[in-house]
Write a protein that holds these residues in place. Structure first.
Motif, PDB file in Angstrom:
ATOM      1  N   SER A   2       1.815   1.553   0.192  1.00  0.00           N
ATOM      2  CA  SER A   2       1.941   0.799   1.442  1.00  0.00           C
ATOM      3  C   SER A   2       2.984  -0.303   1.293  1.00  0.00           C
ATOM      4  O   SER A   2       3.273  -0.774   0.205  1.00  0.00           O
ATOM      5  CB  SER A   2       0.592   0.203   1.843  1.00  0.00           C
ATOM      6  N   LEU A   6       1.382  -4.961   4.634  1.00  0.00           N
ATOM      7  CA  LEU A   6      -0.024  -4.551   4.690  1.00  0.00           C
ATOM      8  C   LEU A   6      -0.845  -5.210   3.592  1.00  0.00           C
ATOM      9  O   LEU A   6      -2.057  -5.328   3.715  1.00  0.00           O
ATOM     10  CB  LEU A   6      -0.143  -3.023   4.585  1.00  0.00           C
ATOM     11  N   ARG A   7      -0.213  -5.647   2.522  1.00  0.00           N
ATOM     12  CA  ARG A   7      -0.935  -6.186   1.365  1.00  0.00           C
ATOM     13  C   ARG A   7      -1.126  -7.700   1.425  1.00  0.00           C
ATOM     14  O   ARG A   7      -1.877  -8.251   0.630  1.00  0.00           O
ATOM     15  CB  ARG A   7      -0.199  -5.836   0.071  1.00  0.00           C
ATOM     16  N   HIS A  12      -0.392  -9.253   7.484  1.00  0.00           N
ATOM     17  CA  HIS A  12      -1.271  -8.252   8.086  1.00  0.00           C
ATOM     18  C   HIS A  12      -1.923  -8.825   9.346  1.00  0.00           C
ATOM     19  O   HIS A  12      -2.002  -8.159  10.383  1.00  0.00           O
ATOM     20  CB  HIS A  12      -2.328  -7.819   7.071  1.00  0.00           C
ATOM     21  N   HIS A  60      -0.212   1.944  13.231  1.00  0.00           N
ATOM     22  CA  HIS A  60      -0.584   0.983  12.177  1.00  0.00           C
ATOM     23  C   HIS A  60      -1.824   1.486  11.444  1.00  0.00           C
ATOM     24  O   HIS A  60      -1.880   1.444  10.215  1.00  0.00           O
ATOM     25  CB  HIS A  60      -0.833  -0.401  12.794  1.00  0.00           C
ATOM     26  N   GLU A  64      -2.221   2.409   7.492  1.00  0.00           N
ATOM     27  CA  GLU A  64      -3.279   1.856   6.628  1.00  0.00           C
ATOM     28  C   GLU A  64      -4.008   2.974   5.892  1.00  0.00           C
ATOM     29  O   GLU A  64      -4.241   2.892   4.682  1.00  0.00           O
ATOM     30  CB  GLU A  64      -4.284   1.059   7.458  1.00  0.00           C
ATOM     31  N   GLU A  65      -4.364   4.018   6.619  1.00  0.00           N
ATOM     32  CA  GLU A  65      -5.134   5.105   6.016  1.00  0.00           C
ATOM     33  C   GLU A  65      -4.331   5.900   5.004  1.00  0.00           C
ATOM     34  O   GLU A  65      -4.874   6.351   4.000  1.00  0.00           O
ATOM     35  CB  GLU A  65      -5.661   6.038   7.106  1.00  0.00           C
ATOM     36  N   PHE A  68      -2.457   2.051   2.324  1.00  0.00           N
ATOM     37  CA  PHE A  68      -3.150   0.798   2.044  1.00  0.00           C
ATOM     38  C   PHE A  68      -4.615   1.002   1.660  1.00  0.00           C
ATOM     39  O   PHE A  68      -5.075   0.501   0.626  1.00  0.00           O
ATOM     40  CB  PHE A  68      -3.016  -0.133   3.246  1.00  0.00           C
ATOM     41  N   TYR A  69      -5.355   1.737   2.472  1.00  0.00           N
ATOM     42  CA  TYR A  69      -6.780   1.930   2.189  1.00  0.00           C
ATOM     43  C   TYR A  69      -6.979   2.686   0.874  1.00  0.00           C
ATOM     44  O   TYR A  69      -7.884   2.371   0.094  1.00  0.00           O
ATOM     45  CB  TYR A  69      -7.471   2.692   3.323  1.00  0.00           C
ATOM     46  N   GLU A 131     -11.628  -6.133   8.995  1.00  0.00           N
ATOM     47  CA  GLU A 131     -10.685  -5.704   7.951  1.00  0.00           C
ATOM     48  C   GLU A 131     -10.162  -6.903   7.164  1.00  0.00           C
ATOM     49  O   GLU A 131     -10.131  -6.881   5.935  1.00  0.00           O
ATOM     50  CB  GLU A 131      -9.526  -4.941   8.598  1.00  0.00           C
TER      51      GLU A 131
END
Length: 138
Positions: A2, A6-7, A12, A60, A64-65, A68-69, A131
């Motif tokens: 990611s 996002l981190r 975010h 977005h 994330e999926e 990031f996740y 989140e």
């Protein structure tokens, strides 16, 4: 992997706030057109609003999926349950958008369609708050 936005919590959060702010504004504009009896313009605004949810908010969620996740789960396996719940929120956004598209074909800008547009904002707001609380420690 990611992207850095996002981190980082502040970046975010800015993405979340920008996405929700745009959705609120576009929903308000659509509702104003309806109140003014400008049905054609309201329908164009609804088209734009659906496109916004797909290209800004759901894209977005997809990002994330896809990265990031997965990274968070690998780094912190104890967060897997939270990630599963957050992914379900994304699924709800996708389901509601699909419902809106289908209902508009059948009913136009009916009260049930308008309720669903407002539901998107509520689900998104709760999701973003959760989140940020669950996945960030800043």
């Amino acid at each position: 992997m990611s992207g850095p936005a996002l981190r980082q919590l502040h970046a975010h959060r800015a993405i979340h706030e920008g996405g929700l702010s745009g959705a609120v504004t576009k929903t308000r504009d659509m509702m104003d057109y309806l109140r003014q009896g400008e049905l054609e313009t309201a329908n164009l605004a609804a088209d734009d609003l659906i496109d916004y949810w797909k290209t800004r908010v759901i894209s977005h969620a997809d990002a994330e999926e896809s990265g990031f996740y997965k990274e968070i789960a690998m780094e912190n396996p104890q967060l897997q349950e939270a990630i599963t719940k957050l992914t379900r929120d994304h699924d709800l956004l996708r389901i509601i958008v699909k419902d809106i598209e289908e209902l508009r074909v059948e009913e136009g800008l009916s009260p049930s369609v308008l309720h669903k547009f407002h539901a998107l904002k509520v689900v998104n707001e709760i999701h973003s708050r959760d989140e940020e609380r669950l996945l960030f420690t800043e």
